[in-house]
Design an enzyme around this catalytic site. Sequence first.
Site, PDB file in Angstrom:
ATOM      1  N   ASP A 192     -20.091  70.117 -48.941  1.00 34.86           N
ATOM      2  CA  ASP A 192     -18.668  70.464 -48.918  1.00 34.86           C
ATOM      3  C   ASP A 192     -17.865  69.599 -47.944  1.00 34.86           C
ATOM      4  OD1 ASP A 192     -16.155  71.626 -48.821  1.00 34.86           O
ATOM      5  OD2 ASP A 192     -16.921  73.665 -48.968  1.00 34.86           O
ATOM      6  N   HIS A 194     -10.607  72.104 -41.220  1.00 37.29           N
ATOM      7  CA  HIS A 194     -10.618  71.398 -39.942  1.00 37.29           C
ATOM      8  C   HIS A 194      -9.387  70.504 -39.780  1.00 37.29           C
ATOM      9  CE1 HIS A 194     -14.460  73.192 -39.688  1.00 37.29           C
ATOM     10  NE2 HIS A 194     -14.989  72.452 -40.640  1.00 37.29           N
ATOM     11  N   HIS A 225     -13.682  70.938 -47.773  1.00 36.74           N
ATOM     12  CA  HIS A 225     -13.016  71.876 -46.861  1.00 36.74           C
ATOM     13  C   HIS A 225     -12.469  71.181 -45.610  1.00 36.74           C
ATOM     14  CE1 HIS A 225     -16.605  71.537 -44.361  1.00 36.74           C
ATOM     15  NE2 HIS A 225     -16.093  72.357 -43.465  1.00 36.74           N
ATOM     16  N   ASP A 241     -14.716  77.509 -39.081  1.00 30.70           N
ATOM     17  CA  ASP A 241     -15.642  77.845 -40.172  1.00 30.70           C
ATOM     18  C   ASP A 241     -15.959  79.337 -40.186  1.00 30.70           C
ATOM     19  OD1 ASP A 241     -16.052  75.275 -41.333  1.00 30.70           O
ATOM     20  OD2 ASP A 241     -17.307  74.736 -39.626  1.00 30.70           O
TER      21      ASP A 241
END
Lengths: 163, 438
Positions: B207, B215, B210, B355
Amino acid sequence: MDEMRAQFEAERFLYREAKLLDERRFEEWLDLLTDDVRYWMPVGNLEGAGAPDGQHLSYFEDNKQTLMLRIKRLGTGFAHAEDPPSRTRHLISNIVVEAFTEAELKVSANFIVFRGRLETEEDLFVGRREDVLRKVDGQWKLAARKILLDHNVIGAKNLSLFF
Amino acid sequence: MHEQEFHQLVNIEQGLVSPRIFIEPEIYEWELERIFARCWLYLAHESQIPEPGDYVAAFMGEDPMIVCRDPQGHIRAFLNSCTHRGMRVCREEAGHTKAFRCPYHGWTFDTAGKLIGVPRLNDGYFRQLEKEKWGLIEVAQLATYKGLIFASWDPEAPSLDDYLGDMKWYIDLMVDRLEGGSEVIGGVHKWVIPANWKFAADNFVGDMYHVPVSHGSGLALGLISERDISRGFQVSVGNGHGRGGADQWDVESWSDPASPHLKFLYENREEITHRLGQQRAQILLAGHGTIFPNFSFLDIPGFLTFRVWHPRGPERMEIWSWCVVEKKAPPEVKNMMRLAYLAQFGPGGVVEQDDGENWSQCTLAMRGRVRRRYMLNYQMGLGRQQVRPGIPGQTSPTIWSEIGQRGFYRRWLELMTAPRWSDVNTGGESNGRDESPV
Protein backbone atom coordinates in the site's frame (compact mmCIF):
# COMPACT_ATOMS: atom_id res chain seq x y z
CA MET A 1 17.88 31.33 46.52
CA ASP A 2 16.76 29.23 49.46
CA GLU A 3 15.10 25.83 49.39
CA MET A 4 11.60 27.22 49.80
CA ARG A 5 12.07 29.66 46.98
CA ALA A 6 13.49 26.92 44.73
CA GLN A 7 10.51 24.68 45.46
CA PHE A 8 8.10 27.52 44.73
CA GLU A 9 9.82 28.47 41.48
CA ALA A 10 9.91 24.86 40.27
CA GLU A 11 6.25 24.21 41.08
CA ARG A 12 5.08 27.43 39.52
CA PHE A 13 6.98 26.67 36.34
CA LEU A 14 5.77 23.08 36.03
CA TYR A 15 2.12 23.87 36.74
CA ARG A 16 2.06 26.72 34.24
CA GLU A 17 3.78 24.56 31.67
CA ALA A 18 1.20 21.77 32.17
CA LYS A 19 -1.58 24.31 31.72
CA LEU A 20 -0.15 25.45 28.39
CA LEU A 21 0.02 21.86 27.16
CA ASP A 22 -3.53 21.09 28.21
CA GLU A 23 -4.79 24.26 26.55
CA ARG A 24 -2.87 23.27 23.42
CA ARG A 25 -0.90 26.52 23.44
CA PHE A 26 2.05 24.71 21.92
CA GLU A 27 3.82 27.75 20.46
CA GLU A 28 3.88 29.33 23.90
CA TRP A 29 5.05 26.04 25.36
CA LEU A 30 7.93 26.00 22.88
CA ASP A 31 8.97 29.44 24.18
CA LEU A 32 9.47 27.86 27.61
CA LEU A 33 12.22 25.64 26.23
CA THR A 34 15.86 26.63 25.86
CA ASP A 35 17.27 26.60 22.33
CA ASP A 36 19.46 23.62 23.23
CA VAL A 37 16.70 21.66 24.98
CA ARG A 38 16.96 17.87 25.11
CA TYR A 39 13.56 16.15 25.27
CA TRP A 40 14.05 12.44 25.79
CA MET A 41 11.83 9.46 26.51
CA PRO A 42 13.97 6.30 26.42
CA VAL A 43 12.49 2.88 25.75
CA GLY A 44 12.68 0.65 28.81
CA ASN A 45 12.75 2.62 32.00
CA LEU A 46 15.99 1.17 33.33
CA GLU A 47 18.17 -0.25 30.61
CA GLY A 48 17.17 2.45 28.12
CA ALA A 49 18.08 5.26 30.46
CA GLY A 50 21.35 3.55 31.33
CA ALA A 51 22.49 2.65 27.81
CA PRO A 52 25.27 4.70 26.24
CA ASP A 53 24.07 7.53 24.06
CA GLY A 54 23.00 6.50 20.62
CA GLN A 55 22.81 2.76 21.26
CA HIS A 56 19.26 2.29 22.39
CA LEU A 57 15.83 3.19 21.10
CA SER A 58 13.79 6.06 22.49
CA TYR A 59 10.17 7.03 22.02
CA PHE A 60 11.26 10.64 21.84
CA GLU A 61 14.74 12.02 21.36
CA ASP A 62 13.98 15.54 20.31
CA ASN A 63 15.64 18.92 20.17
CA LYS A 64 13.93 22.27 19.73
CA GLN A 65 13.89 21.92 15.96
CA THR A 66 12.20 18.50 15.93
CA LEU A 67 9.73 19.59 18.60
CA MET A 68 8.91 22.57 16.41
CA LEU A 69 8.33 20.13 13.54
CA ARG A 70 5.91 18.12 15.68
CA ILE A 71 3.96 21.28 16.43
CA LYS A 72 4.06 22.42 12.82
CA ARG A 73 2.72 19.01 11.78
CA LEU A 74 -0.49 19.68 13.71
CA GLY A 75 -1.26 22.52 11.34
CA THR A 76 -0.70 20.64 8.07
CA GLY A 77 -4.29 19.44 7.78
CA PHE A 78 -2.97 15.85 7.63
CA ALA A 79 -2.24 15.18 11.32
CA HIS A 80 -5.05 12.64 11.49
CA ALA A 81 -4.02 11.29 14.89
CA GLU A 82 -4.74 14.74 16.36
CA ASP A 83 -7.77 15.63 14.25
CA PRO A 84 -10.02 16.10 16.09
CA PRO A 85 -7.53 17.07 18.81
CA SER A 86 -6.92 15.08 21.98
CA ARG A 87 -8.19 16.36 25.29
CA THR A 88 -5.28 16.05 27.69
CA ARG A 89 -4.89 16.62 31.41
CA HIS A 90 -1.39 16.69 32.86
CA LEU A 91 -1.36 16.00 36.59
CA ILE A 92 2.10 16.82 37.98
CA SER A 93 2.92 15.82 41.54
CA ASN A 94 5.64 14.69 43.98
CA ILE A 95 7.80 17.59 42.88
CA VAL A 96 11.25 17.34 44.42
CA VAL A 97 13.98 19.90 43.85
CA GLU A 98 17.07 17.72 43.78
CA ALA A 99 19.56 20.57 43.45
CA PHE A 100 19.44 24.30 42.90
CA THR A 101 21.51 27.39 42.20
CA GLU A 102 20.42 30.87 41.17
CA ALA A 103 20.72 29.77 37.55
CA GLU A 104 19.61 26.16 37.53
CA LEU A 105 17.07 23.83 39.14
CA LYS A 106 17.18 20.05 38.97
CA VAL A 107 13.64 18.84 39.54
CA SER A 108 12.01 15.45 39.53
CA ALA A 109 8.25 14.97 39.42
CA ASN A 110 5.67 12.29 38.88
CA PHE A 111 2.96 12.61 36.27
CA ILE A 112 -0.33 11.17 35.22
CA VAL A 113 -1.44 12.27 31.78
CA PHE A 114 -5.00 11.50 30.76
CA ARG A 115 -5.96 11.63 27.12
CA GLY A 116 -9.52 11.55 25.87
CA ARG A 117 -10.32 11.61 22.18
CA LEU A 118 -13.32 11.24 19.90
CA GLU A 119 -16.27 9.57 21.63
CA THR A 120 -14.79 6.90 23.85
CA GLU A 121 -11.01 6.78 23.43
CA GLU A 122 -9.20 7.04 26.74
CA ASP A 123 -5.52 6.63 27.55
CA LEU A 124 -3.62 7.01 30.77
CA PHE A 125 0.13 7.55 30.86
CA VAL A 126 2.01 7.36 34.14
CA GLY A 127 5.64 8.03 34.88
CA ARG A 128 8.35 10.30 36.17
CA ARG A 129 10.14 13.25 34.71
CA GLU A 130 13.63 14.49 35.49
CA ASP A 131 13.96 18.10 34.43
CA VAL A 132 16.68 20.69 34.31
CA LEU A 133 15.39 24.28 34.45
CA ARG A 134 17.78 27.05 33.52
CA LYS A 135 17.41 30.79 33.94
CA VAL A 136 17.60 32.60 30.60
CA ASP A 137 17.19 36.41 30.61
CA GLY A 138 15.58 36.26 34.02
CA GLN A 139 13.07 33.55 33.03
CA TRP A 140 13.09 29.87 33.91
CA LYS A 141 13.26 27.64 30.85
CA LEU A 142 13.27 23.90 30.39
CA ALA A 143 16.75 22.84 29.30
CA ALA A 144 16.40 19.06 29.57
CA ARG A 145 13.61 16.61 30.23
CA LYS A 146 13.99 12.88 30.70
CA ILE A 147 10.63 11.11 30.69
CA LEU A 148 10.51 7.66 32.24
CA LEU A 149 7.25 5.90 31.44
CA ASP A 150 6.10 3.17 33.80
CA HIS A 151 4.53 1.34 30.86
CA ASN A 152 6.38 -1.29 28.91
CA VAL A 153 4.05 -2.19 26.05
CA ILE A 154 2.40 1.17 25.37
CA GLY A 155 -1.33 0.59 25.67
CA ALA A 156 -2.18 3.41 23.25
CA LYS A 157 -2.25 3.53 19.48
CA ASN A 158 0.27 6.37 19.40
CA LEU A 159 2.13 8.97 21.44
CA SER A 160 0.84 12.00 19.58
CA LEU A 161 1.03 14.19 22.68
CA PHE A 162 3.66 15.94 24.77
CA PHE A 163 4.74 14.97 28.27
CA MET B 1 -18.34 -21.94 10.20
CA HIS B 2 -17.41 -24.26 7.36
CA GLU B 3 -14.09 -23.72 5.62
CA GLN B 4 -15.75 -23.38 2.22
CA GLU B 5 -17.46 -20.21 3.47
CA PHE B 6 -14.10 -18.48 3.32
CA HIS B 7 -14.45 -18.39 -0.47
CA GLN B 8 -17.31 -15.91 0.01
CA LEU B 9 -15.02 -13.63 2.00
CA VAL B 10 -12.11 -13.29 -0.40
CA ASN B 11 -12.56 -13.00 -4.18
CA ILE B 12 -9.18 -12.26 -5.73
CA GLU B 13 -10.37 -12.43 -9.34
CA GLN B 14 -12.73 -9.52 -8.69
CA GLY B 15 -10.58 -7.79 -6.10
CA LEU B 16 -13.07 -8.09 -3.24
CA VAL B 17 -12.46 -8.79 0.45
CA SER B 18 -15.07 -8.94 3.20
CA PRO B 19 -14.84 -6.70 6.29
CA ARG B 20 -15.79 -9.81 8.28
CA ILE B 21 -12.19 -11.06 8.24
CA PHE B 22 -11.12 -7.98 10.22
CA ILE B 23 -13.88 -8.23 12.80
CA GLU B 24 -15.32 -11.66 13.54
CA PRO B 25 -13.99 -13.74 16.47
CA GLU B 26 -14.72 -17.08 14.81
CA ILE B 27 -12.63 -16.22 11.75
CA TYR B 28 -9.86 -15.04 14.07
CA GLU B 29 -9.83 -18.40 15.87
CA TRP B 30 -9.45 -20.16 12.51
CA GLU B 31 -6.52 -17.86 11.71
CA LEU B 32 -4.72 -18.75 14.93
CA GLU B 33 -4.95 -22.41 13.93
CA ARG B 34 -4.52 -22.36 10.18
CA ILE B 35 -2.13 -19.45 9.79
CA PHE B 36 -0.26 -18.79 13.01
CA ALA B 37 0.09 -22.45 14.06
CA ARG B 38 1.32 -23.43 10.57
CA CYS B 39 3.28 -20.64 8.88
CA TRP B 40 6.90 -19.71 9.39
CA LEU B 41 6.84 -16.78 11.82
CA TYR B 42 9.64 -14.35 12.56
CA LEU B 43 11.00 -14.68 16.10
CA ALA B 44 14.13 -12.60 16.51
CA HIS B 45 17.44 -11.55 15.03
CA GLU B 46 20.50 -13.69 15.73
CA SER B 47 22.40 -10.63 16.94
CA GLN B 48 20.02 -10.51 19.93
CA ILE B 49 21.26 -13.85 21.30
CA PRO B 50 24.94 -14.19 20.37
CA GLU B 51 26.12 -16.50 23.21
CA PRO B 52 24.93 -19.86 24.64
CA GLY B 53 22.49 -19.08 27.47
CA ASP B 54 21.28 -15.83 25.86
CA TYR B 55 17.53 -15.63 25.45
CA VAL B 56 14.89 -13.25 24.19
CA ALA B 57 11.10 -13.32 24.48
CA ALA B 58 8.90 -13.60 21.39
CA PHE B 59 5.37 -14.51 20.38
CA MET B 60 3.99 -16.91 17.79
CA GLY B 61 0.41 -15.79 17.37
CA GLU B 62 -0.83 -15.49 20.95
CA ASP B 63 1.62 -18.10 22.27
CA PRO B 64 4.50 -16.65 24.32
CA MET B 65 7.90 -18.03 23.32
CA ILE B 66 11.44 -18.24 24.61
CA VAL B 67 14.09 -18.05 21.92
CA CYS B 68 17.51 -19.04 23.24
CA ARG B 69 20.90 -20.46 22.46
CA ASP B 70 21.44 -23.88 24.03
CA PRO B 71 24.79 -25.00 25.54
CA GLN B 72 25.90 -26.26 22.11
CA GLY B 73 25.19 -22.83 20.58
CA HIS B 74 22.11 -23.97 18.64
CA ILE B 75 19.13 -21.64 18.49
CA ARG B 76 16.02 -23.18 20.07
CA ALA B 77 12.46 -21.93 20.51
CA PHE B 78 10.07 -23.17 23.19
CA LEU B 79 6.64 -22.29 24.47
CA ASN B 80 7.16 -20.10 27.49
CA SER B 81 4.87 -22.25 29.58
CA CYS B 82 5.64 -24.87 32.21
CA THR B 83 4.58 -28.38 31.22
CA HIS B 84 3.20 -28.92 34.75
CA ARG B 85 0.62 -26.13 35.23
CA GLY B 86 1.34 -23.85 32.31
CA MET B 87 2.99 -21.01 34.21
CA ARG B 88 5.27 -18.71 32.25
CA VAL B 89 8.74 -19.98 33.15
CA CYS B 90 10.49 -16.82 31.98
CA ARG B 91 9.13 -13.36 32.73
CA GLU B 92 12.05 -11.30 31.46
CA GLU B 93 12.13 -9.91 27.94
CA ALA B 94 15.76 -10.79 27.35
CA GLY B 95 18.76 -11.98 29.32
CA HIS B 96 21.25 -14.73 29.99
CA THR B 97 20.65 -17.88 32.03
CA LYS B 98 21.59 -21.50 32.59
CA ALA B 99 18.03 -22.57 33.28
CA PHE B 100 14.41 -21.43 33.55
CA ARG B 101 12.84 -22.21 36.91
CA CYS B 102 9.07 -22.11 37.10
CA PRO B 103 7.98 -19.80 39.94
CA TYR B 104 4.87 -21.90 40.65
CA HIS B 105 6.20 -25.31 41.80
CA GLY B 106 9.84 -25.09 40.82
CA TRP B 107 10.09 -27.31 37.76
CA THR B 108 13.34 -26.30 36.10
CA PHE B 109 14.32 -26.51 32.44
CA ASP B 110 17.71 -25.98 30.82
CA THR B 111 18.26 -23.88 27.69
CA ALA B 112 17.84 -27.01 25.57
CA GLY B 113 14.31 -27.32 27.00
CA LYS B 114 15.14 -30.40 29.07
CA LEU B 115 13.40 -30.83 32.43
CA ILE B 116 16.34 -30.92 34.84
CA GLY B 117 14.76 -30.25 38.19
CA VAL B 118 11.53 -31.34 39.90
CA PRO B 119 10.89 -30.72 43.62
CA ARG B 120 9.58 -33.73 45.56
CA LEU B 121 10.77 -36.20 42.96
CA ASN B 122 11.38 -38.79 45.71
CA ASP B 123 8.55 -38.36 48.20
CA GLY B 124 5.95 -36.92 45.79
CA TYR B 125 6.49 -38.66 42.47
CA PHE B 126 8.27 -41.69 44.00
CA ARG B 127 10.78 -41.40 41.13
CA GLN B 128 8.13 -42.42 38.61
CA LEU B 129 7.92 -39.12 36.71
CA GLU B 130 9.19 -39.59 33.17
CA LYS B 131 11.21 -36.40 33.13
CA GLU B 132 12.38 -36.83 29.54
CA LYS B 133 8.75 -36.55 28.34
CA TRP B 134 8.05 -33.29 30.14
CA GLY B 135 10.57 -30.91 28.64
CA LEU B 136 9.47 -27.50 27.33
CA ILE B 137 7.28 -27.72 24.23
CA GLU B 138 9.45 -26.99 21.22
CA VAL B 139 8.58 -25.68 17.75
CA ALA B 140 8.35 -28.26 14.97
CA GLN B 141 10.84 -26.45 12.76
CA LEU B 142 13.33 -23.64 13.29
CA ALA B 143 15.62 -22.11 10.70
CA THR B 144 17.47 -18.90 10.05
CA TYR B 145 17.96 -16.86 6.94
CA LYS B 146 20.92 -14.49 7.06
CA GLY B 147 20.46 -13.65 10.72
CA LEU B 148 16.65 -13.75 10.78
CA ILE B 149 15.22 -16.49 13.01
CA PHE B 150 11.94 -18.10 11.94
CA ALA B 151 9.97 -21.04 13.31
CA SER B 152 6.87 -23.08 12.50
CA TRP B 153 4.62 -25.32 14.59
CA ASP B 154 3.85 -27.53 11.59
CA PRO B 155 6.24 -30.40 10.78
CA GLU B 156 4.67 -30.54 7.30
CA ALA B 157 5.37 -26.89 6.48
CA PRO B 158 7.71 -26.43 3.52
CA SER B 159 11.32 -25.57 4.35
CA LEU B 160 11.98 -21.94 5.28
CA ASP B 161 13.96 -21.65 2.08
CA ASP B 162 10.93 -22.69 -0.02
CA TYR B 163 8.54 -20.69 2.14
CA LEU B 164 10.47 -17.45 1.66
CA GLY B 165 10.95 -18.36 -2.00
CA ASP B 166 11.61 -15.35 -4.22
CA MET B 167 11.26 -13.03 -1.22
CA LYS B 168 14.86 -13.88 -0.40
CA TRP B 169 15.87 -11.74 -3.39
CA TYR B 170 14.48 -8.72 -1.55
CA ILE B 171 15.48 -9.78 1.98
CA ASP B 172 19.10 -9.92 0.77
CA LEU B 173 18.86 -6.23 0.00
CA MET B 174 18.16 -5.47 3.66
CA VAL B 175 20.42 -7.89 5.48
CA ASP B 176 23.15 -8.83 3.05
CA ARG B 177 24.07 -5.66 1.19
CA LEU B 178 27.41 -5.48 2.92
CA GLU B 179 29.84 -7.77 4.65
CA GLY B 180 28.80 -8.53 8.23
CA GLY B 181 25.10 -8.22 7.44
CA SER B 182 22.75 -6.44 9.80
CA GLU B 183 22.25 -5.98 13.52
CA VAL B 184 19.44 -4.75 15.73
CA ILE B 185 19.68 -1.56 17.82
CA GLY B 186 18.89 -2.20 21.50
CA GLY B 187 15.29 -1.79 22.66
CA VAL B 188 11.98 -2.61 21.02
CA HIS B 189 9.08 -0.28 20.37
CA LYS B 190 6.02 -2.13 21.64
CA TRP B 191 2.52 -0.74 21.47
CA VAL B 192 -1.08 -1.72 20.91
CA ILE B 193 -3.50 -0.68 18.19
CA PRO B 194 -7.18 -1.62 18.47
CA ALA B 195 -7.39 -3.13 14.99
CA ASN B 196 -6.99 -6.54 13.36
CA TRP B 197 -3.36 -7.56 12.63
CA LYS B 198 -4.10 -7.80 8.90
CA PHE B 199 -4.61 -4.04 8.58
CA ALA B 200 -0.91 -3.58 9.23
CA ALA B 201 0.31 -6.59 7.20
CA ASP B 202 -1.90 -5.45 4.29
CA ASN B 203 -0.67 -1.88 4.58
CA PHE B 204 2.99 -2.89 4.41
CA VAL B 205 2.61 -5.60 1.77
CA GLY B 206 1.51 -3.31 -1.03
CA ASP B 207 0.00 0.00 0.00
CA MET B 208 1.89 3.04 -1.28
CA TYR B 209 -1.53 4.47 -2.13
CA HIS B 210 -2.15 5.61 1.46
CA VAL B 211 1.12 7.52 1.84
CA PRO B 212 0.22 10.90 0.26
CA VAL B 213 -2.97 11.08 2.35
CA SER B 214 -2.38 9.11 5.55
CA HIS B 215 1.11 10.57 5.77
CA GLY B 216 0.33 13.87 4.12
CA SER B 217 1.90 15.63 7.09
CA GLY B 218 5.21 13.89 6.29
CA LEU B 219 5.07 15.26 2.75
CA ALA B 220 4.07 18.71 3.97
CA LEU B 221 7.02 18.79 6.36
CA GLY B 222 9.50 17.51 3.79
CA LEU B 223 10.15 14.20 5.58
CA ILE B 224 8.73 12.21 2.67
CA SER B 225 9.58 13.04 -0.93
CA GLU B 226 6.67 12.85 -3.36
CA ARG B 227 9.12 12.03 -6.12
CA ASP B 228 10.52 9.05 -4.21
CA ILE B 229 7.19 7.50 -3.30
CA SER B 230 5.82 7.85 -6.84
CA ARG B 231 8.54 5.81 -8.55
CA GLY B 232 8.97 2.07 -8.91
CA PHE B 233 6.39 -0.68 -8.69
CA GLN B 234 4.63 -3.18 -6.43
CA VAL B 235 5.47 -6.86 -6.48
CA SER B 236 3.35 -9.84 -5.53
CA VAL B 237 6.33 -12.03 -4.78
CA GLY B 238 4.48 -15.29 -4.20
CA ASN B 239 3.48 -17.34 -1.13
CA GLY B 240 1.62 -14.27 0.12
CA HIS B 241 4.72 -12.09 0.34
CA GLY B 242 4.90 -8.68 -1.28
CA ARG B 243 7.00 -5.54 -1.50
CA GLY B 244 6.98 -2.21 -3.25
CA GLY B 245 9.29 0.69 -3.74
CA ALA B 246 11.43 2.77 -6.03
CA ASP B 247 13.60 1.02 -8.61
CA GLN B 248 16.52 3.41 -8.30
CA TRP B 249 17.92 6.09 -6.03
CA ASP B 250 19.98 9.08 -6.91
CA VAL B 251 21.47 12.16 -5.42
CA GLU B 252 18.16 14.02 -5.44
CA SER B 253 16.83 11.56 -2.86
CA TRP B 254 19.34 12.77 -0.33
CA SER B 255 16.99 14.70 1.88
CA ASP B 256 18.38 15.61 5.29
CA PRO B 257 17.23 12.68 7.42
CA ALA B 258 18.15 10.23 4.67
CA SER B 259 21.52 11.49 3.61
CA PRO B 260 23.97 9.78 6.01
CA HIS B 261 22.55 6.32 5.29
CA LEU B 262 22.19 6.77 1.53
CA LYS B 263 25.63 8.34 1.32
CA PHE B 264 27.08 5.38 3.20
CA LEU B 265 25.41 2.94 0.80
CA TYR B 266 26.58 4.91 -2.23
CA GLU B 267 30.14 4.89 -0.96
CA ASN B 268 29.91 1.10 -0.74
CA ARG B 269 28.15 0.58 -4.03
CA GLU B 270 30.96 -1.48 -5.49
CA GLU B 271 30.70 -4.03 -2.71
CA ILE B 272 26.89 -4.10 -2.98
CA THR B 273 27.15 -4.70 -6.73
CA HIS B 274 29.70 -7.42 -6.15
CA ARG B 275 27.47 -9.16 -3.57
CA LEU B 276 24.03 -8.70 -5.11
CA GLY B 277 24.59 -7.84 -8.78
CA GLN B 278 23.96 -4.74 -10.87
CA GLN B 279 20.16 -4.86 -10.79
CA ARG B 280 19.77 -5.10 -7.04
CA ALA B 281 22.56 -2.58 -6.44
CA GLN B 282 20.47 -0.14 -8.45
CA ILE B 283 17.26 -0.92 -6.52
CA LEU B 284 19.41 -0.60 -3.37
CA LEU B 285 16.55 -0.51 -0.84
CA ALA B 286 13.89 -3.18 -0.38
CA GLY B 287 11.16 -0.57 0.20
CA HIS B 288 8.01 -1.60 2.08
CA GLY B 289 6.96 -5.20 2.37
CA THR B 290 5.41 -8.07 4.31
CA ILE B 291 6.61 -11.63 4.66
CA PHE B 292 3.43 -13.61 5.11
CA PRO B 293 1.73 -13.49 7.52
CA ASN B 294 2.83 -10.82 10.02
CA PHE B 295 6.46 -9.82 9.56
CA SER B 296 6.94 -6.50 7.80
CA PHE B 297 9.79 -4.19 6.94
CA LEU B 298 10.46 -0.70 5.74
CA ASP B 299 13.81 -0.15 4.05
CA ILE B 300 13.79 3.45 2.83
CA PRO B 301 16.29 6.29 2.57
CA GLY B 302 17.39 7.00 6.12
CA PHE B 303 16.57 3.85 8.07
CA LEU B 304 15.45 0.24 8.18
CA THR B 305 12.79 -1.16 10.49
CA PHE B 306 11.49 -4.70 11.06
CA ARG B 307 8.19 -5.26 12.81
CA VAL B 308 5.87 -8.07 13.82
CA TRP B 309 2.12 -7.54 14.10
CA HIS B 310 1.14 -9.88 16.91
CA PRO B 311 -2.53 -10.89 16.86
CA ARG B 312 -4.28 -10.03 20.14
CA GLY B 313 -7.89 -10.88 19.40
CA PRO B 314 -9.90 -9.99 16.29
CA GLU B 315 -9.80 -6.25 16.93
CA ARG B 316 -6.38 -5.80 18.51
CA MET B 317 -2.72 -6.08 17.55
CA GLU B 318 0.47 -5.63 19.52
CA ILE B 319 3.30 -4.18 17.49
CA TRP B 320 6.95 -5.03 18.11
CA SER B 321 9.18 -2.80 16.05
CA TRP B 322 12.97 -2.79 15.74
CA CYS B 323 15.52 -0.48 14.17
CA VAL B 324 18.04 -2.41 12.08
CA VAL B 325 21.39 -1.17 10.84
CA GLU B 326 24.30 -2.42 8.74
CA LYS B 327 26.79 -3.96 11.12
CA LYS B 328 29.61 -2.45 9.11
CA ALA B 329 28.23 1.10 9.20
CA PRO B 330 30.23 3.64 11.21
CA PRO B 331 28.71 4.60 14.60
CA GLU B 332 27.56 8.01 13.37
CA VAL B 333 25.63 6.46 10.48
CA LYS B 334 24.00 3.92 12.82
CA ASN B 335 23.05 6.76 15.14
CA MET B 336 21.54 8.82 12.32
CA MET B 337 19.53 5.78 11.17
CA ARG B 338 18.30 5.29 14.74
CA LEU B 339 17.27 8.93 15.07
CA ALA B 340 15.58 9.01 11.65
CA TYR B 341 13.65 5.85 12.51
CA LEU B 342 12.38 7.02 15.87
CA ALA B 343 11.50 10.52 14.67
CA GLN B 344 9.23 9.06 11.98
CA PHE B 345 8.24 5.57 13.16
CA GLY B 346 7.29 3.84 16.37
CA PRO B 347 4.37 5.14 18.46
CA GLY B 348 5.88 8.62 18.78
CA GLY B 349 7.02 8.87 15.16
CA VAL B 350 5.37 11.70 13.26
CA VAL B 351 4.68 9.45 10.26
CA GLU B 352 3.47 6.29 11.96
CA GLN B 353 1.12 8.02 14.42
CA ASP B 354 -1.54 8.37 11.78
CA ASP B 355 -1.65 4.69 10.74
CA GLY B 356 -3.06 3.65 14.10
CA GLU B 357 -5.73 6.29 13.81
CA ASN B 358 -6.89 4.96 10.43
CA TRP B 359 -6.78 1.25 11.29
CA SER B 360 -8.62 1.67 14.58
CA GLN B 361 -11.30 3.84 13.02
CA CYS B 362 -11.70 1.39 10.09
CA THR B 363 -12.40 -1.21 12.76
CA LEU B 364 -14.98 0.93 14.49
CA ALA B 365 -16.70 1.75 11.21
CA MET B 366 -16.87 -1.87 9.97
CA ARG B 367 -18.03 -3.54 13.16
CA GLY B 368 -21.72 -3.11 12.42
CA ARG B 369 -23.78 -5.96 10.99
CA VAL B 370 -24.77 -4.08 7.85
CA ARG B 371 -21.31 -2.80 6.89
CA ARG B 372 -20.02 -6.36 7.10
CA ARG B 373 -22.36 -7.31 4.21
CA TYR B 374 -20.51 -5.06 1.75
CA MET B 375 -17.17 -6.04 0.31
CA LEU B 376 -14.05 -3.86 0.40
CA ASN B 377 -12.42 -2.76 -2.85
CA TYR B 378 -9.01 -4.28 -3.69
CA GLN B 379 -9.22 -3.62 -7.44
CA MET B 380 -6.43 -1.12 -7.99
CA GLY B 381 -4.31 -2.32 -10.91
CA LEU B 382 -6.30 -5.55 -11.26
CA GLY B 383 -5.42 -7.43 -14.44
CA ARG B 384 -2.48 -5.14 -15.21
CA GLN B 385 0.30 -7.31 -13.84
CA GLN B 386 3.49 -7.67 -15.78
CA VAL B 387 6.73 -9.55 -15.64
CA ARG B 388 9.90 -7.45 -15.53
CA PRO B 389 13.17 -8.97 -16.70
CA GLY B 390 15.26 -10.14 -13.77
CA ILE B 391 12.65 -9.16 -11.16
CA PRO B 392 11.07 -12.08 -9.26
CA GLY B 393 7.30 -12.07 -8.90
CA GLN B 394 4.37 -10.40 -10.62
CA THR B 395 4.83 -6.65 -10.82
CA SER B 396 2.54 -3.68 -11.32
CA PRO B 397 2.96 -1.04 -14.05
CA THR B 398 3.18 1.78 -11.50
CA ILE B 399 3.66 1.99 -7.75
CA TRP B 400 -0.08 2.61 -7.38
CA SER B 401 -1.43 -0.92 -7.28
CA GLU B 402 -2.99 -3.40 -4.85
CA ILE B 403 -1.37 -6.43 -6.47
CA GLY B 404 0.56 -7.11 -3.26
CA GLN B 405 -2.58 -7.19 -1.13
CA ARG B 406 -4.30 -9.53 -3.61
CA GLY B 407 -1.34 -11.90 -3.38
CA PHE B 408 -1.50 -11.69 0.41
CA TYR B 409 -5.22 -12.49 0.62
CA ARG B 410 -4.97 -15.24 -1.99
CA ARG B 411 -2.47 -17.00 0.25
CA TRP B 412 -4.68 -16.27 3.28
CA LEU B 413 -7.61 -17.94 1.53
CA GLU B 414 -5.52 -20.92 0.44
CA LEU B 415 -4.34 -21.53 3.98
CA MET B 416 -7.74 -21.00 5.57
CA THR B 417 -9.34 -23.56 3.25
CA ALA B 418 -6.49 -26.10 3.20
CA PRO B 419 -6.50 -28.77 5.91
CA ARG B 420 -2.82 -29.55 5.26
CA TRP B 421 0.22 -27.86 3.79
CA SER B 422 0.17 -30.41 0.95
CA ASP B 423 -3.11 -28.80 -0.22
CA VAL B 424 -1.43 -25.40 -0.61
CA ASN B 425 0.36 -24.25 -3.74
CA THR B 426 3.92 -23.53 -2.68
CA GLY B 427 5.28 -22.70 -6.09
CA GLY B 428 4.95 -18.94 -5.79
CA GLU B 429 4.07 -16.37 -8.43
CA SER B 430 6.77 -17.46 -10.82
CA ASN B 431 4.95 -20.75 -11.22
CA GLY B 432 2.37 -19.43 -13.64
CA ARG B 433 -0.06 -18.16 -11.03
CA ASP B 434 -1.24 -14.91 -12.58
CA GLU B 435 -4.11 -12.71 -11.63
CA SER B 436 -6.94 -13.20 -14.10
CA PRO B 437 -7.85 -10.09 -16.11
CA VAL B 438 -11.06 -8.35 -15.02
